[in-house]
Design an enzyme around this catalytic site. Structure first.
Site, PDB file in Angstrom:
ATOM      1  N   ASP A  88     -24.894-107.090   3.050  1.00 19.90           N
ATOM      2  CA  ASP A  88     -23.916-106.317   2.296  1.00 19.90           C
ATOM      3  C   ASP A  88     -24.248-106.378   0.813  1.00 19.90           C
ATOM      4  OD1 ASP A  88     -21.781-104.760   1.778  1.00 19.90           O
ATOM      5  OD2 ASP A  88     -20.273-106.330   2.038  1.00 19.90           O
ATOM      6  N   TYR A 104     -36.324-104.078   4.480  1.00 21.14           N
ATOM      7  CA  TYR A 104     -36.220-103.849   5.923  1.00 21.14           C
ATOM      8  C   TYR A 104     -36.637-102.444   6.340  1.00 21.14           C
ATOM      9  CZ  TYR A 104     -31.855-102.233   3.842  1.00 21.14           C
ATOM     10  OH  TYR A 104     -30.945-101.629   3.032  1.00 21.14           O
ATOM     11  N   CYS A 127       2.208-122.324 -22.086  1.00 19.53           N
ATOM     12  CA  CYS A 127       1.257-123.062 -21.246  1.00 19.53           C
ATOM     13  C   CYS A 127       2.029-124.066 -20.391  1.00 19.53           C
ATOM     14  CB  CYS A 127       0.245-123.775 -22.133  1.00 19.53           C
ATOM     15  SG  CYS A 127      -0.780-124.935 -21.218  1.00 19.53           S
ATOM     16  N   LYS A 131     -27.270-107.311   8.883  1.00 19.83           N
ATOM     17  CA  LYS A 131     -26.950-106.221   7.965  1.00 19.83           C
ATOM     18  C   LYS A 131     -26.454-106.876   6.685  1.00 19.83           C
ATOM     19  CE  LYS A 131     -24.352-101.881   7.672  1.00 19.83           C
ATOM     20  NZ  LYS A 131     -24.098-102.009   6.266  1.00 19.83           N
ATOM     21  N   CYS A 185      -4.110-120.398 -23.190  1.00 21.12           N
ATOM     22  CA  CYS A 185      -3.321-121.331 -23.989  1.00 21.12           C
ATOM     23  C   CYS A 185      -4.029-121.459 -25.330  1.00 21.12           C
ATOM     24  CB  CYS A 185      -3.262-122.683 -23.274  1.00 21.12           C
ATOM     25  SG  CYS A 185      -2.730-124.018 -24.332  1.00 21.12           S
ATOM     26  N   GLU A 187     -31.534-107.327  13.351  1.00 22.03           N
ATOM     27  CA  GLU A 187     -31.615-108.088  12.105  1.00 22.03           C
ATOM     28  C   GLU A 187     -30.255-108.062  11.412  1.00 22.03           C
ATOM     29  OE1 GLU A 187     -33.766-104.574   9.464  1.00 22.03           O
ATOM     30  OE2 GLU A 187     -35.017-105.967  10.574  1.00 22.03           O
TER      31      GLU A 187
HETATM   32  S1  IVH Z   1     -31.999 -99.818   7.832  1.00 20.09           S
HETATM   33  C1  IVH Z   1     -32.874 -95.262   7.723  1.00 20.09           C
HETATM   34  N1  IVH Z   1     -31.508-102.374   7.902  1.00 20.09           N
HETATM   35  O1  IVH Z   1     -26.743-100.599   5.379  1.00 20.09           O
HETATM   36  C2  IVH Z   1     -32.144 -96.524   7.861  1.00 20.09           C
HETATM   37  N2  IVH Z   1     -30.117-101.014   6.548  1.00 20.09           N
HETATM   38  O2  IVH Z   1     -24.786 -98.705   6.383  1.00 20.09           O
HETATM   39  C3  IVH Z   1     -32.365 -97.440   6.749  1.00 20.09           C
HETATM   40  N3  IVH Z   1     -28.417-102.260   5.267  1.00 20.09           N
HETATM   41  O3  IVH Z   1     -27.987 -97.786   3.682  1.00 20.09           O
HETATM   42  C4  IVH Z   1     -31.439 -98.574   6.753  1.00 20.09           C
HETATM   43  N4  IVH Z   1     -28.972-104.242   5.994  1.00 20.09           N
HETATM   44  O4  IVH Z   1     -28.195-100.093   2.556  1.00 20.09           O
HETATM   45  C5  IVH Z   1     -31.140-101.186   7.405  1.00 20.09           C
HETATM   46  N5  IVH Z   1     -31.231-104.696   7.985  1.00 20.09           N
HETATM   47  C6  IVH Z   1     -30.867-103.504   7.497  1.00 20.09           C
HETATM   48  C7  IVH Z   1     -29.801-103.372   6.579  1.00 20.09           C
HETATM   49  C8  IVH Z   1     -29.453-102.099   6.129  1.00 20.09           C
HETATM   50  C9  IVH Z   1     -28.167-103.565   5.194  1.00 20.09           C
HETATM   51  C10 IVH Z   1     -27.653-101.217   4.532  1.00 20.09           C
HETATM   52  C11 IVH Z   1     -28.485-100.114   3.922  1.00 20.09           C
HETATM   53  C12 IVH Z   1     -27.978 -98.865   4.570  1.00 20.09           C
HETATM   54  C13 IVH Z   1     -26.603 -99.260   4.977  1.00 20.09           C
HETATM   55  C14 IVH Z   1     -26.108 -98.397   6.100  1.00 20.09           C
END
Ligand code: IVH
Length: 683
Positions: free
Chosen positions: A119, A227, A409, A117, A427, A115
């Protein structure tokens, strides 16, 4: 049933109904009612809750606008620690991750689930018996900050789970993020206001969540995706996928895409596919997360001190490019803020040609030690606006030139100033052509006064020729003056004059938006127009009364007060008023023969939409409500009216057909003629 019990039932029903519509809108993207109708339902609930404070609940949909500022955040211990993930940038390491797992559980058959990640900022929500009781940040993983009041303002987060039989405890974990488009808008507004822009959506999100005034948080474009889980009681999931789908059923947002694979090689291919989708998501994605799908294997795989062994994050390299900074130009915005812009040697970055990058302000140029002629690395911040990450100092030749902001300006030559608490230079000349041009373009724009034919290039000419210096001066423009402009024939001149004339009739909220008050967007303008009805009432409003209004945060309030304190502003408003621009809300042309009557509209009508019917009722002084109660005067039942009709019948509310409503409304012309007197209809 006692009156009390009835009210409680009504409140519960309305809350449930509003939550359902919220879900349809934010989770399913399939709304069944208009925003207006939603607001009406919300209003009915607000009124009921005001009459019955004993049934108040922090989880009521009426509470999403935020509440009084708090002194600080309480520390809360996570019952199940919030772990992080081990990270890698290399595909070889992913192969090693697979080998490690297969060694730990040699016999097991399992799938990987991939899935995006996200930010953003990690959050843990705790639902007890379906009610949101707490939202806590990750903190150090063991304890975090209680940010519940702020999180309640995020509209896509359910305050109550969508299930009649929710588990005793459901802790869900996910990421709060700021929508990338919303982030760009927020930064623009901040720069207009002379404030430091946020470096990226993640910082903006983290900053928003930590604000002590939740009413302000409510105005930030925050969203969330879930997630993972924390403490669970009364519920169990066999696989990660099953958990995701369950969360979705509870009304929680989950990732828009995920992929199941039975071999790591397949995961590697899908990671590339996922990377190509970067621009599609409304959030910033900094990688992919690979997890074992079978939750029953988690205990066997175990955990290191910081992270689970059954998951890993693969991070994408941010997209960067190297180019030359030719020069730094200065843009002057609508509120006079001077913004330095880097003019670059065109370069390809993430599929587009980049020629310019924002430098935000002088502090940023200093901090990054940027000089004209430098080789620089640029990156897409928030995947939208390119920014300079750093200078390639090794490539300096000694011919680079330091940059200083101008002391005047660049457009009008006036003095520039730095206001207290602001980083930006401004300005001071309100008649600066750059400011005037931006203001006029905004005033004439579609969402504001919608002046046909008055676009950017015409504004440019009008200002450059000295014909117009404020929106008020548009109304004294003569056709002969306009005819002297480039590419302006008889017909276009007539159209322009007519467009300007027509704009006098625009609704008050449009005029208010067109004034370009800092922080007052379309939404806030509508709220203010509805609340104060006239410009005089709004000009007389103090900060406290402004802040008491739903949807108006302290920043907007302060900006409105400051705006009307300016003598220049007041002069422009006087001139606009003298020209005949509309500074009053709606009821001009209206009447009051339906005053004191409350209508509920249900089912579909043939000759008009429910919204139109609602407008007509309001124009005549009537009220429109979203739900039937004893106080309802008439229920208007269109085709296939449902539960509201049954309820109205039960309560003995008078039912009107569409024809009867039309008869009751009379003609719009009759309404315009305020002497029409008694309409003479009886029911
Ligand atoms: S799972 C125990 N799934 O990335 C594991 N984390 O670098 C729980 N994050 O602390 C995290 N997308 O804040 C998981 N699809 C995703 C995520 C995700 C972003 C973040 C989360 C985590 C950090 C780790």
């Amino acid at each position: 049933m006692t009156d009390e019990a009835k009210a409680k039932q009504q409140i519960d029903e309305l809350r449930r109904e509003l939550e359902r519509h919220n879900r349809l809108y934010y989770i399913d993207a399939a709304p069944e009612i208009t925003d207006r109708e939603y607001d009406q339902l919300l209003q009915s609930l607000e009124q009921l809750e005001q009459r019955h404070p004993e049934f108040a609940s922090a989880n009521s949909p009426t509470q999403r606008v935020g509440g009084a500022p708090i002194g600080g955040f309480e520390n809360v211990k996570h019952t199940v620690p919030m772990m992080s993930l081990s990270n890698t940038y290399s595909k070889e390491e992913l192969l090693e991750f697979d080998v490690r797992i297969r060694k730990l559980i040699p016999e097991a058959a399992f799938d990987y689930i991939l899935e995006p990640k996200i930010d953003g900022v990690a959050i843990s929500l705790r639902y007890e018996d379906g009610e949101l009781v707490r939202a806590v940040t990750r903190g150090d993983g063991a304890t975090g900050d209680d940010v519940t009041t702020n999180v309640r303002t995020i509209k896509s987060i359910p305050l109550r789970l969508a299930d009649m039989m929710p588990p005793a405890v459901l802790e869900v974990r996910g990421e709060i993020y700021m929508d990338t488009a919303g982030f760009a808008k927020l930064n623009e507004a901040r720069q207009d206001a002379g404030m430091e822009p946020f470096a990226n959506p993640r910082n903006a999100c983290a900053g928003s969540l930590k604000m002590l005034d939740s009413r302000e948080v409510a105005t930030r474009p925050l969203d969330a995706i879930f997630y993972a889980t924390g403490e669970l009681s009364g519920i169990k999931f066999d696989t990660h996928e099953q958990m995701l789908l369950s969360l979705k059923n509870y009304g929680l947002r989950i990732t828009p895409n995920y992929w199941l694979s039975d071999a790591i090689e397949q995961v590697l291919e899908r990671l590339d596919e996922l990377e190509n989708m970067r621009d599609v998501f409304p959030f910033e994605m900094d990688g992919g997360v690979i997890k074992v799908n079978e939750r029953s294997l988690y205990d066997d795989l175990g955990y290191t001190a910081k992270s689970p062994r059954w998951a890993v994050a693969y991070k994408y390299e941010p997209e960067q490019a190297e180019t030359t900074l030719h020069t730094i130009s200065i843009q002057v915005g609508r509120t006079g803020v001077l913004t330095p812009v880097a003019e670059l040697e065109p370069v390809q970055l993430a599929g587009t040609t980049v020629k310019r990058a924002t430098l935000h302000n002088e502090d940023e140029i200093r901090r990054k030690d940027i000089k004209i002629g430098d080789r620089v690395i640029i990156e897409k911040a928030g995947e939208i606006i390119p920014a300079i990450v750093k200078v390639v100092t090794e490539k300096r030749t000694g011919t680079e030139v330091a940059f200083t902001m101008p002391t005047a300006c660049p457009v009008c030559g006036s003095e520039v100033e730095k206001r207290e608490g602001e980083v930006a230079l401004r300005c001071i000349n309100l008649q600066c052509p750059a400011q005037v041009k931006n203001w006029l373009t905004h005033y004439a724009s579609r969402g504001a006064m919608d002046i046909n034919g008055l676009g950017e290039s015409l504004v440019e000419q009008l200002v450059d020729c000295g014909l117009v210096k404020t929106p008020a001066e548009l109304y004294t423009l003569q056709k002969v003056e306009v005819l002297g402009l480039e590419r302006m024939g008889e017909k276009s001149a007539d159209n322009l004059i007519k467009g300007i004339e027509d704009s006098k009739k625009r609704a008050f909220e449009k005029v208010l938006f067109g004034l370009g008050i800092r922080h007052v967007g379309k939404g806030a303008a509508t709220v203010l127009a509805n609340e104060y009805k006239t410009i005089d009432a709004l000009m007389a409003a103090d900060l406290q009364s402004l802040e008491e209004i739903h949807d108006i945060g302290p920043i907007v309030g302060k900006s409105v007060v400051e705006y009307f304190q300016s003598l220049e502003t007041r002069a422009v408003i006087d001139q606009l008023r003298a020209a005949g621009v509309n500074f009053e809300q709606a009821d001009n042309g209206g009447s009051n023969e339906l005053e004191g009557l409350t209508f509920v509209l249900t089912g579909s009508m043939e000759t008009m939409t429910r919204d139109e019917a609602g407008d007509k009722i309001k124009l005549r002084g009537g009220k429109v409500s979203g739900s039937v109660s004893k106080k309802t005067s008439y229920l208007v039942a269109g085709e296939s009216a449902g539960s509201k009709l049954t309820k109205a019948e039960k309560l003995g509310v008078t039912i009107l057909s569409e024809e009867q409503l039309i008869a009751l409304l009379g003609s719009d012309e009759a309404i315009a003629d305020k002497n029409a007197g008694q309409m003479g209809f009886e029911f």
